[in-house]
Design a protein around this motif. Structure first.
Motif, PDB file in Angstrom:
ATOM      1  N   GLY A   1      28.446  30.603  25.678  1.00 46.91           N
ATOM      2  CA  GLY A   1      29.210  31.364  24.347  1.00 46.91           C
ATOM      3  C   GLY A   1      28.614  32.638  24.149  1.00 46.91           C
ATOM      4  N   TYR A   2      27.405  33.042  24.919  1.00 49.01           N
ATOM      5  CA  TYR A   2      26.790  34.148  24.748  1.00 49.01           C
ATOM      6  C   TYR A   2      27.070  35.297  25.907  1.00 49.01           C
ATOM      7  CZ  TYR A   2      24.108  31.878  21.341  1.00 49.01           C
ATOM      8  OH  TYR A   2      23.688  30.885  19.891  1.00 49.01           O
ATOM      9  N   LYS A   3      27.404  36.690  25.460  1.00 50.20           N
ATOM     10  CA  LYS A   3      27.465  37.470  26.742  1.00 50.20           C
ATOM     11  C   LYS A   3      26.268  37.693  27.199  1.00 50.20           C
ATOM     12  CE  LYS A   3      31.480  40.071  24.130  1.00 50.20           C
ATOM     13  NZ  LYS A   3      31.762  41.210  23.433  1.00 50.20           N
ATOM     14  N   ILE A   4      26.570  38.101  28.647  1.00 51.27           N
ATOM     15  CA  ILE A   4      25.536  38.013  29.679  1.00 51.27           C
ATOM     16  C   ILE A   4      26.044  38.860  30.801  1.00 51.27           C
ATOM     17  CG2 ILE A   4      26.150  36.318  31.143  1.00 51.27           C
ATOM     18  CD1 ILE A   4      22.935  35.620  31.239  1.00 51.27           C
ATOM     19  N   GLY A   5      24.792  40.090  31.301  1.00 51.00           N
ATOM     20  CA  GLY A   5      24.978  40.860  32.006  1.00 51.00           C
ATOM     21  C   GLY A   5      25.657  40.338  33.582  1.00 51.00           C
ATOM     22  N   SER A   6      25.020  39.091  34.011  1.00 50.04           N
ATOM     23  CA  SER A   6      25.322  38.571  35.159  1.00 50.04           C
ATOM     24  C   SER A   6      25.159  37.063  35.062  1.00 50.04           C
ATOM     25  CB  SER A   6      24.246  39.068  36.310  1.00 50.04           C
ATOM     26  OG  SER A   6      24.572  38.245  37.478  1.00 50.04           O
ATOM     27  N   LEU A   7      26.079  36.372  35.847  1.00 57.39           N
ATOM     28  CA  LEU A   7      26.072  34.819  35.884  1.00 57.39           C
ATOM     29  C   LEU A   7      25.200  34.511  37.028  1.00 57.39           C
ATOM     30  CD1 LEU A   7      29.665  33.835  35.040  1.00 57.39           C
ATOM     31  CD2 LEU A   7      27.687  33.717  33.409  1.00 57.39           C
ATOM     32  N   TYR A   8      24.948  35.136  37.943  1.00 62.10           N
ATOM     33  CA  TYR A   8      24.203  34.811  39.426  1.00 62.10           C
ATOM     34  C   TYR A   8      22.948  34.055  38.858  1.00 62.10           C
ATOM     35  CZ  TYR A   8      22.308  34.859  43.768  1.00 62.10           C
ATOM     36  OH  TYR A   8      21.818  34.268  45.227  1.00 62.10           O
ATOM     37  N   SER A   9      22.857  32.845  39.507  1.00 63.96           N
ATOM     38  CA  SER A   9      21.594  32.037  39.425  1.00 63.96           C
ATOM     39  C   SER A   9      21.175  31.438  38.087  1.00 63.96           C
ATOM     40  CB  SER A   9      20.376  32.766  39.957  1.00 63.96           C
ATOM     41  OG  SER A   9      20.358  33.168  41.509  1.00 63.96           O
ATOM     42  N   GLN A  10      22.170  31.790  37.122  1.00 63.18           N
ATOM     43  CA  GLN A  10      21.708  31.212  35.708  1.00 63.18           C
ATOM     44  C   GLN A  10      22.251  29.842  35.847  1.00 63.18           C
ATOM     45  OE1 GLN A  10      20.600  32.873  33.106  1.00 63.18           O
ATOM     46  NE2 GLN A  10      21.036  34.965  33.664  1.00 63.18           N
ATOM     47  N   LYS A  11      21.609  29.114  34.763  1.00 67.29           N
ATOM     48  CA  LYS A  11      21.784  27.701  34.533  1.00 67.29           C
ATOM     49  C   LYS A  11      22.530  27.495  33.086  1.00 67.29           C
ATOM     50  CE  LYS A  11      18.867  25.225  37.701  1.00 67.29           C
ATOM     51  NZ  LYS A  11      17.844  24.426  37.781  1.00 67.29           N
ATOM     52  N   GLY A  12      23.455  26.735  32.778  1.00 70.79           N
ATOM     53  CA  GLY A  12      23.938  26.310  31.590  1.00 70.79           C
ATOM     54  C   GLY A  12      25.161  25.239  31.636  1.00 70.79           C
ATOM     55  N   ARG A  13      25.851  25.462  30.418  1.00 71.23           N
ATOM     56  CA  ARG A  13      26.908  24.235  30.517  1.00 71.23           C
ATOM     57  C   ARG A  13      28.171  24.645  30.569  1.00 71.23           C
ATOM     58  NH1 ARG A  13      24.175  19.542  29.091  1.00 71.23           N
ATOM     59  NH2 ARG A  13      22.483  19.470  27.885  1.00 71.23           N
ATOM     60  N   SER A  14      28.482  25.879  30.187  1.00 77.03           N
ATOM     61  CA  SER A  14      29.504  26.780  30.335  1.00 77.03           C
ATOM     62  C   SER A  14      29.472  27.976  30.821  1.00 77.03           C
ATOM     63  CB  SER A  14      30.549  26.400  29.212  1.00 77.03           C
ATOM     64  OG  SER A  14      30.196  27.048  28.136  1.00 77.03           O
ATOM     65  N   MET A  15      30.303  28.687  31.600  1.00 81.92           N
ATOM     66  CA  MET A  15      30.454  30.003  31.750  1.00 81.92           C
ATOM     67  C   MET A  15      31.875  30.590  31.472  1.00 81.92           C
ATOM     68  SD  MET A  15      30.394  29.797  35.786  1.00 81.92           S
ATOM     69  CE  MET A  15      31.446  28.876  36.894  1.00 81.92           C
ATOM     70  N   GLY A  16      31.887  31.798  30.995  1.00 82.15           N
ATOM     71  CA  GLY A  16      33.129  32.440  30.861  1.00 82.15           C
ATOM     72  C   GLY A  16      33.177  34.035  31.485  1.00 82.15           C
ATOM     73  N   VAL A  17      34.536  34.675  31.502  1.00 88.80           N
ATOM     74  CA  VAL A  17      34.713  35.829  32.034  1.00 88.80           C
ATOM     75  C   VAL A  17      35.820  36.623  31.282  1.00 88.80           C
ATOM     76  CG1 VAL A  17      35.902  35.383  34.042  1.00 88.80           C
ATOM     77  CG2 VAL A  17      34.627  37.386  33.758  1.00 88.80           C
ATOM     78  N   GLU A  18      35.831  37.739  30.954  1.00 88.99           N
ATOM     79  CA  GLU A  18      36.934  38.339  30.485  1.00 88.99           C
ATOM     80  C   GLU A  18      37.132  39.558  31.358  1.00 88.99           C
ATOM     81  OE1 GLU A  18      38.374  41.013  26.793  1.00 88.99           O
ATOM     82  OE2 GLU A  18      37.438  39.421  26.354  1.00 88.99           O
ATOM     83  N   VAL A  19      38.449  39.758  32.010  1.00 89.51           N
ATOM     84  CA  VAL A  19      38.770  40.471  32.944  1.00 89.51           C
ATOM     85  C   VAL A  19      40.242  41.276  32.428  1.00 89.51           C
ATOM     86  CG1 VAL A  19      37.948  39.007  34.798  1.00 89.51           C
ATOM     87  CG2 VAL A  19      40.562  38.981  34.284  1.00 89.51           C
ATOM     88  N   ILE A  20      40.157  42.579  33.199  1.00 96.74           N
ATOM     89  CA  ILE A  20      41.496  43.241  32.826  1.00 96.74           C
ATOM     90  C   ILE A  20      42.127  43.382  34.314  1.00 96.74           C
ATOM     91  CG2 ILE A  20      42.478  45.646  32.213  1.00 96.74           C
ATOM     92  CD1 ILE A  20      39.944  46.111  30.505  1.00 96.74           C
ATOM     93  N   ALA A  21      43.189  42.795  34.572  1.00 94.58           N
ATOM     94  CA  ALA A  21      44.155  42.737  35.739  1.00 94.58           C
ATOM     95  C   ALA A  21      45.410  43.475  35.590  1.00 94.58           C
ATOM     96  CB  ALA A  21      44.242  40.997  36.129  1.00 94.58           C
ATOM     97  N   THR A  22      45.493  44.089  36.817  1.00 94.48           N
ATOM     98  CA  THR A  22      46.816  44.933  37.041  1.00 94.48           C
ATOM     99  C   THR A  22      47.524  44.336  38.070  1.00 94.48           C
ATOM    100  OG1 THR A  22      45.340  47.020  36.655  1.00 94.48           O
ATOM    101  CG2 THR A  22      47.398  47.447  37.364  1.00 94.48           C
ATOM    102  N   PHE A  23      48.963  44.272  37.828  1.00 94.12           N
ATOM    103  CA  PHE A  23      49.796  43.650  38.613  1.00 94.12           C
ATOM    104  C   PHE A  23      51.120  44.632  39.009  1.00 94.12           C
ATOM    105  CE2 PHE A  23      47.800  40.703  36.024  1.00 94.12           C
ATOM    106  CZ  PHE A  23      47.203  39.592  37.149  1.00 94.12           C
ATOM    107  N   LEU A  24      51.816  44.400  40.179  1.00 95.58           N
ATOM    108  CA  LEU A  24      52.871  45.085  40.423  1.00 95.58           C
ATOM    109  C   LEU A  24      53.988  43.959  40.562  1.00 95.58           C
ATOM    110  CD1 LEU A  24      52.384  47.840  43.154  1.00 95.58           C
ATOM    111  CD2 LEU A  24      53.530  47.995  40.834  1.00 95.58           C
TER     112      LEU A  24
END
Length: 681
Positions: free
Chosen positions: A150-173
């Motif tokens: 639930g807390y924003k973080i710069g990188s998820l790599y090698s982290q430990k926790g109970r849940s992870m999330g991401v927000e993306v901007i995706a472009t489609f045709l």
């Protein structure tokens, strides 16, 4: 066709333009160009509607260009309209199994799961009746931020926790845009070399690097639509489209002068270079009309077109841009440039029409000139500089997939393009069972399942491995873990029954097991959230109830001929004798009346039949007084009269027994005044 030669096609609503470009020591040279108008309305608003007709026109242009350059053309660079681009912002989250370390595969899987969610949302927004995420090609995405618990973080790599999330901007045709281009090219005997967007292609040649920091609106005015791209801070900041363009003016001329569409289109294109024009209407009547009169006729249509374009620019940019650059054949419409300046409050010098003459880095044949030349030349330059959306053909489970190489071109991208959910690459843990057994919480975990099998050209790989043209991918989806299951015997230890006798009648006292308050057997399946209680009846009161005897308080109770009370513990093999207290009193009275001469014997017999409950062994157990009926007590008699947990609180603990500070056993005799200590250690 040599490696340095580029064949570009600008497939527009009214016409198709083909360009052959080659690198030379002097720069990029246009070797040849061809243009052909559609014979009918094969395209509407920039979208191919008649693939066969468009393919036929492409084939004719291809044949003419091959004859001019003496080479066979096998590939073509094309562009999609910028208005077709769709952008969606979305956030997703996922549980981290077993609190383990996050790997790069996990992060990529999460990102692409977000992209797929964006595809589904976009499909639902576009058409709720036929929503299908595969209707869109992802041509790129960027991460806004990650979250951990639930807390924003710069990188998820090698982290430990109970849940992870991401927000993306995706472009489609939209897939229909891309697939129709593929189909038309294929029917014309061509492969797609690269795909770009029309405003990107146009801006690459008419907006020099020195201008790209400026806030400029690039307006490509075609036949059916006017496409708008906003540049700011060195990039294209927004795309838009208005469904009006040059055809609005053509249709006005056709309506006023009763002309077929092609004749009206010819007249519109001739307004710049003539003072009067002659034509024949559909009734066969010949006319000669001044250009000034025709311009007056189309003036209202031009104003409507300029107003629509101006309003869309303000909507996309939020304000009036610093300048307007117009390209496309429709930009030559009389009065349009000045009308745009007036509508936007710009000086007329800030609205310019740019054509081939403005592209200094390209030279060659003069067959292609004017503002309609900008987009096809831009498509060729973009392909030459490898700035288009290159793609690879890969096979996923024996199905050919066109994979756009925008970000990585990985196995994950191929699975995404094939419509395979990222959720299917990792097994889901089976549902656990949570129960209580005699008040203690018990959890039976679900199965872990089996991860997906992913092979690239026969080799096992992870989803972040790059792919290339003609690669073969095999994918077997993950198998979810089985939900937890079990039987009562998995949690309840085997308890041996008690074999006893009551008044010489044998009884078997079985363990009592209940689940959610109902009797249960060892073989019954466990139920989630169940409450299991088990015990072996051990006291005289419990045994008598099971054996069907009445209230033990109305009886004298003997175990192995020793007088006890109803809370005394029963052991395997014990003989229990129950004697009615009322019956004993009657016998005593009869004996006293009939045998008065022998008072001593009468008293003795009465003592055997009725114990003297005024005689107790009184001891202290863990600083509390305990009264034990009778004078012959042992340590075991204490256990049924105190509140002591009889099972070890933790594995490896044992019950320490002491009498008057000396280590004791369960059979150690007790006498009044003894001090007993019972403690788990």
């Amino acid at each position: 066709m040599s490696d340095e030669t580029i064949f570009a096609l600008d497939i527009g609503t009214r016409s198709i333009i083909g360009v052959i470009m080659q690198e030379t020591p002097k720069g990029l040279e246009i070797l040849a160009a061809e243009q052909r108008e559609h014979q009918n309305r094969a395209m509407i608003d920039g979208q191919i509607h008649d693939i066969d007709q468009v393919a036929k026109s492409i084939s004719i242009i291809k044949d003419k260009l091959e004859n001019k350059i003496g080479q066979t053309l096998k590939q073509a660079a094309v562009a999609a309209a910028g208005r077709a681009l769709k952008t969606t912002r979305i956030k997703v989250s996922a549980d981290i199994p077993e609190y383990r370390e996050i790997h790069r595969d996990d992060i990529l899987r999460l990102e692409l799961q977000a992209v797929q969610e964006a595809q589904s949302r976009l499909a639902n927004e576009e058409d709720k009746q036929t929503a299908e995420s595969l209707n869109y090609h992802c041509v790129g995405y960027s991460v806004v931020y990650y979250e951990l618990d639930g807390y924003k973080i710069g990188s998820l790599y090698s982290q430990k926790g109970r849940s992870m999330g991401v927000e993306v901007i995706a472009t489609f045709l939209p897939r229909v845009v891309v697939d129709s281009l593929f189909a038309a090219l294929q029917k014309a005997g061509l492969e797609m070399a690269s795909l770009t967007l029309e405003p990107i292609a146009a801006s690459s040649v008419v907006v020099p690097p020195s201008m790209r920091q400026l806030n400029i609106a690039l307006v490509d005015i075609g036949a059916g639509t006017s496409d708008i791209a906003i540049t700011d801070d060195g990039s294209i900041a927004g795309y838009g489209m208005v469904p009006v363009a040059g055809d609005e003016v053509t249709e006005r001329i056709s309506e006023v002068y009763l002309l077929d569409f092609n004749t009206a289109e010819r007249i519109k294109r001739s307004l710049q270079d003539n003072s009067e024009l002659g034509f024949t209407d559909v009734l066969g009547i010949e006319h000669t009309v001044s250009v000034k009169e025709i311009i007056d006729v189309v003036g209202e249509s031009v104003q409507v077109l300029a107003k629509n374009i101006s309003e869309k620019i303000i909507e996309l940019n939020g304000k009036t841009p610093q300048a307007i650059i117009c390209i496309g054949g429709g930009s030559l419409t009389p009065l349009l440039k000045d009308s745009l300046a007036d509508n936007l409050g710009l000086t007329r010098q800030r609205v310019a029409v740019r054509g081939r003459e403005a592209i200094s880095e390209v030279f060659g044949t003069q067959e292609l000139m004017g503002p309609e030349a900008v987009t096809p030349i831009g498509i060729a330059v973009t392909a030459y500089e490898h700035k288009g959306l290159g793609f690879a053909k890969v096979m996923v489970n024996e199905r050919q997939i066109r994979l756009f190489e925008v970000n990585r071109g990985t196995v994950a991208d191929a699975l995404l393009a094939a419509g395979i959910s990222m959720r299917k690459t990792q097994p889901r843990l089976g549902m656990a069972l949570t129960l209580t057994v005699n008040g203690d919480l018990k959890i039976i975990k679900g199965g872990k399942g089996k991860p997906a099998v992913i092979r690239l050209n026969g080799e096992d790989v992870t989803i972040d491995v790059p792919v290339k043209h003609n690669d073969i991918i095999e994918f077997v989806e993950a198998r979810n873990g089985e939900n937890a299951s079990g039987h009562i015997h998995d949690l309840v230890p085997h308890l041996f029954p008690l074999n006893i006798s009551v008044n010489t009648q044998p009884f078997v006292i079985n363990p009592v097991i209940t689940m959610n308050g109902k009797p249960a057997a060892y073989h019954e399946e466990l139920i989630d959230n169940a409450r299991i209680v088990y015990y072996l009846p051990r006291t005289v009161a419990e045994v008598m109830e099971i054996a069907g005897y009445g209230d033990p308080e109305e009886c004298y109770i003997y175990i192995n001929e020793r007088l006890v009370d109803s809370m005394t513990e029963v052991n395997d093999g014990d003989d229990i004798t129950l004697e009615s207290a009322v019956e004993s009193e009657i016998i005593e009275e009869v004996v006293q009346e009939d045998d008065a001469a022998e008072p001593v014997d009468t008293v003795a017999s009465s003592a055997e039949l009725q114990p003297d409950f005024n005689k107790f062994t009184v001891v202290t157990v863990n600083n509390e007084r305990v009264d034990i009926p009778g004078e012959e007590a042992i340590l075991t008699d204490v256990l049924t009269r105190i509140d002591l947990q009889l099972r070890p609180p933790e594995n490896g603990m044992r019950l320490e027994l002491r009498v008057n500070g000396i280590p004791a056993e369960f059979t150690t005799p007790l006498k009044t005044g003894d001090n007993v200590s019972l403690e788990w250690k």
